[in-house]
Write a protein that holds these residues in place. Sequence first.
Motif, PDB file in Angstrom:
ATOM      1  N   GLY A 140      44.980  48.356  45.831  1.00 13.83           N
ATOM      2  CA  GLY A 140      44.589  47.091  45.210  1.00 13.83           C
ATOM      3  C   GLY A 140      44.811  45.913  46.131  1.00 13.83           C
ATOM      4  N   ALA A 193      45.560  42.563  41.237  1.00 15.07           N
ATOM      5  CA  ALA A 193      45.011  43.544  42.178  1.00 15.07           C
ATOM      6  C   ALA A 193      45.839  44.822  42.171  1.00 15.07           C
ATOM      7  CB  ALA A 193      44.941  42.956  43.583  1.00 15.07           C
ATOM      8  N   SER A 230      42.011  43.503  47.655  1.00 11.66           N
ATOM      9  CA  SER A 230      42.110  42.060  47.406  1.00 11.66           C
ATOM     10  C   SER A 230      42.031  41.261  48.704  1.00 11.66           C
ATOM     11  CB  SER A 230      43.394  41.718  46.644  1.00 11.66           C
ATOM     12  OG  SER A 230      44.533  41.790  47.473  1.00 11.66           O
ATOM     13  N   THR A 248      35.301  48.225  43.929  1.00 10.93           N
ATOM     14  CA  THR A 248      36.252  49.009  43.150  1.00 10.93           C
ATOM     15  C   THR A 248      35.764  50.442  42.972  1.00 10.93           C
ATOM     16  OG1 THR A 248      36.986  47.046  41.962  1.00 10.93           O
ATOM     17  CG2 THR A 248      37.448  49.173  40.939  1.00 10.93           C
ATOM     18  N   GLY A 260      44.560  48.452  40.976  1.00  6.66           N
ATOM     19  CA  GLY A 260      44.757  49.601  41.855  1.00  6.66           C
ATOM     20  C   GLY A 260      45.424  50.757  41.132  1.00  6.66           C
ATOM     21  N   PHE A 311      39.599  39.976  42.418  1.00  8.59           N
ATOM     22  CA  PHE A 311      40.547  40.357  43.467  1.00  8.59           C
ATOM     23  C   PHE A 311      40.826  39.119  44.307  1.00  8.59           C
ATOM     24  CE2 PHE A 311      38.780  44.708  42.915  1.00  8.59           C
ATOM     25  CZ  PHE A 311      39.975  45.389  42.771  1.00  8.59           C
TER      26      PHE A 311
END
Length: 178
Positions: A79, A100, A83, A31, A104, A92
């Motif tokens: 995201g 997710a 994921s 992330t 994001g 995720f």
Amino acid sequence: MVDVLGHLGMALIWLAPVWFFTDRPKAALATVFTGFWFGMLPDVDLVISNHVVGIHHHGVFHTVLVVVVFAAIIGPLWGLVVSRLLGGTTWFSREAEKRATTIGFIVVFVTGLSHLFADMLSAPDVSTRIEPFWPIYDGPIVLIDVLWYQSVWATWALFLPGLALNGVLWYRARTRSH
């Protein structure tokens, strides 16, 4: 405004709380180190201004409104990509695609705001002041002219602590998960 590394450093600092919201170091690491790049997103105006009349640096792309739009469009896509790459984590997971996309959105929103904040600390001296609350408030916001425009010291003073902070939190998360 600080230089590129300064904006990325501010994004790293603003993303550091991610480490406290997951028990999976891999998810937090992915992330932070894929998301911090979005800290440069408002500067897309530097490229667009070469092709679109009326667009200028520190203009509309340096507003909370556009940061929200970027976060709403780019964030969920980012995201979902993360994921897919980290489908084996609980944070995720493929089953939690809604989560997710929310993560994001938050990552792109937070890093976009970090960019605006860094510019509000440094832009007033020789650059165009930003108007982050346009169209609600039509006027520049100047916190304090703390950082000199394109200061090498300010840039590194943001980037290195951002890296160090996330390195310490990564180490802490790794030792706690073992």
